[in-house]
Design an enzyme around this catalytic site. Structure first.
Site, PDB file in Angstrom:
ATOM      1  N   SER A  68      -1.830  -1.674 -29.701  1.00 26.92           N
ATOM      2  CA  SER A  68      -1.372  -1.338 -31.059  1.00 26.92           C
ATOM      3  C   SER A  68      -1.780  -2.413 -32.062  1.00 26.92           C
ATOM      4  CB  SER A  68       0.159  -1.201 -31.078  1.00 26.92           C
ATOM      5  OG  SER A  68       0.572  -0.185 -30.206  1.00 26.92           O
TER       6      SER A  68
HETATM    7  N1  SAM Z   1       2.280  -1.339 -25.928  1.00 25.16           N
HETATM    8  C1  SAM Z   1       0.894  -1.308 -25.633  1.00 25.16           C
HETATM    9  C2  SAM Z   1       0.240  -2.641 -25.743  1.00 25.16           C
HETATM   10  O1  SAM Z   1       0.926  -3.620 -26.088  1.00 25.16           O
HETATM   11  O2  SAM Z   1      -0.956  -2.719 -25.454  1.00 25.16           O
HETATM   12  C3  SAM Z   1       0.129  -0.312 -26.455  1.00 25.16           C
HETATM   13  C4  SAM Z   1       0.363   1.035 -26.013  1.00 25.16           C
HETATM   14  S1  SAM Z   1      -0.716   2.329 -26.421  1.00 25.16           S
HETATM   15  C5  SAM Z   1      -0.613   2.434 -28.166  1.00 25.16           C
HETATM   16  C6  SAM Z   1       0.330   3.632 -25.795  1.00 25.16           C
HETATM   17  C7  SAM Z   1       0.436   3.664 -24.305  1.00 25.16           C
HETATM   18  O3  SAM Z   1       1.396   4.636 -23.937  1.00 25.16           O
HETATM   19  C8  SAM Z   1      -0.851   4.038 -23.600  1.00 25.16           C
HETATM   20  O4  SAM Z   1      -1.215   3.038 -22.694  1.00 25.16           O
HETATM   21  C9  SAM Z   1      -0.506   5.351 -22.895  1.00 25.16           C
HETATM   22  O5  SAM Z   1      -1.183   5.534 -21.670  1.00 25.16           O
HETATM   23  C10 SAM Z   1       0.985   5.188 -22.711  1.00 25.16           C
HETATM   24  N2  SAM Z   1       1.733   6.425 -22.482  1.00 25.16           N
HETATM   25  C11 SAM Z   1       1.592   7.633 -23.085  1.00 25.16           C
HETATM   26  N3  SAM Z   1       2.508   8.502 -22.591  1.00 25.16           N
HETATM   27  C12 SAM Z   1       3.228   7.818 -21.656  1.00 25.16           C
HETATM   28  C13 SAM Z   1       4.302   8.152 -20.789  1.00 25.16           C
HETATM   29  N4  SAM Z   1       4.857   9.371 -20.760  1.00 25.16           N
HETATM   30  N5  SAM Z   1       4.784   7.199 -19.970  1.00 25.16           N
HETATM   31  C14 SAM Z   1       4.258   5.957 -19.953  1.00 25.16           C
HETATM   32  N6  SAM Z   1       3.230   5.579 -20.741  1.00 25.16           N
HETATM   33  C15 SAM Z   1       2.729   6.498 -21.588  1.00 25.16           C
END
Ligand code: SAM
Length: 219
Positions: A68
């Site tokens: 993000s």
């Molecule tokens: N917090 C992260 C970082 O510091 O790098 C950034 C996250 S990215 C914007 C969103 C993440 O949410 C992705 O890695 C995606 O695979 C994950 N995601 C989406 N749906 C999800 C779910 N149901 N359970 C767990 N992770 C999920």
């Protein structure tokens, strides 16, 4: 940290410029700003993108996902009102950067990711910095009931609705910070559990996240 991505004076200078920018954009929580100043964001991204690590922008981390934007990480963390020792659940570990920020702030961190490659890579990144949050590979729309209740839950992907399981896993006084909307734009929602059966909801400004995919998210 490897020799290739070792933290150096150039990185720390860029980090303090980033912190200044975040302050100008309205981030006030000293502990959040201090954590952003301390955590080497460049180790959470591919070395080919290292020179962009301290731009205030989201960057690709593989699997169609992103780390993000620093402003977004700071804004969500500020809304969580993290205190030392708080038990915090993150949904969407991604690169592990947000987890590192929370660990640095003294939180007891739990984080769930649905992509195995990202889960394994985040584990490696966090270990490199000496952090050992509890990480899980799975569907975060269901939360992580084994360790509930949590003082804070942060969802780092955009949800179609507030996932009910997450609300139920808050402690009394706990805060859930979750972007809710369609796949183009989401409003940041903060829900505070003010009593066993009472919740307060605030709607804050708009953001754009990758979708939260899962049983209680998008298909
Ligand atoms: N917090 C992260 C970082 O510091 O790098 C950034 C996250 S990215 C914007 C969103 C993440 O949410 C992705 O890695 C995606 O695979 C994950 N995601 C989406 N749906 C999800 C779910 N149901 N359970 C767990 N992770 C999920």
């Amino acid at each position: 940290m490897t020799a290739a991505n070792k933290d150096n004076r150039k990185h720390s200078k860029r980090r303090s410029q980033l912190v200044k920018k975040l302050e100008e954009k309205g981030i006030k929580d000293r502990n959040v700003l201090q954590a952003i100043n301390a955590i080497p964001r460049h180790i959470f991204i591919d070395t080919a993108l290292e020179n962009r690590a301290y731009e205030d922008t989201a960057l690709p981390i593989g699997q169609g996902q992103t780390i993000s934007q620093p402003y977004t990480v700071a804004a969500q963390t500020e809304l969580l009102e993290v205190k030392k020792g708080d038990k915090i659940l993150e949904i969407g570990t991604g690169s592990g950067y947000q987890s590192a920020i929370l660990c640095h702030m003294g939180a007891d961190v739990y984080s769930v990711e649905r992509h195995e490659k990202l889960y394994l890579n985040a584990k490696k990144n966090l270990q490199e910095l000496g952090y050992r949050p509890q990480l899980k590979l799975g569907d975060g729309t269901l939360g992580w009931s084994a360790y509930a209740p949590y003082d804070g839950i942060v969802v780092t992907a955009g949800a179609p609705v507030v996932p009910e399981d997450l609300v139920k896993q808050l402690s009394v006084g706990g805060r859930l910070v979750v972007p809710v909307g369609d796949q183009d734009s989401q409003v940041m929602v903060r829900i505070t559990r003010v009593a066993e059966d009472a919740y307060e909801e605030e709607q804050l400004r708009h953001f754009k996240f990758v979708p939260l995919i899962g049983e209680k998210g998008w298909d």
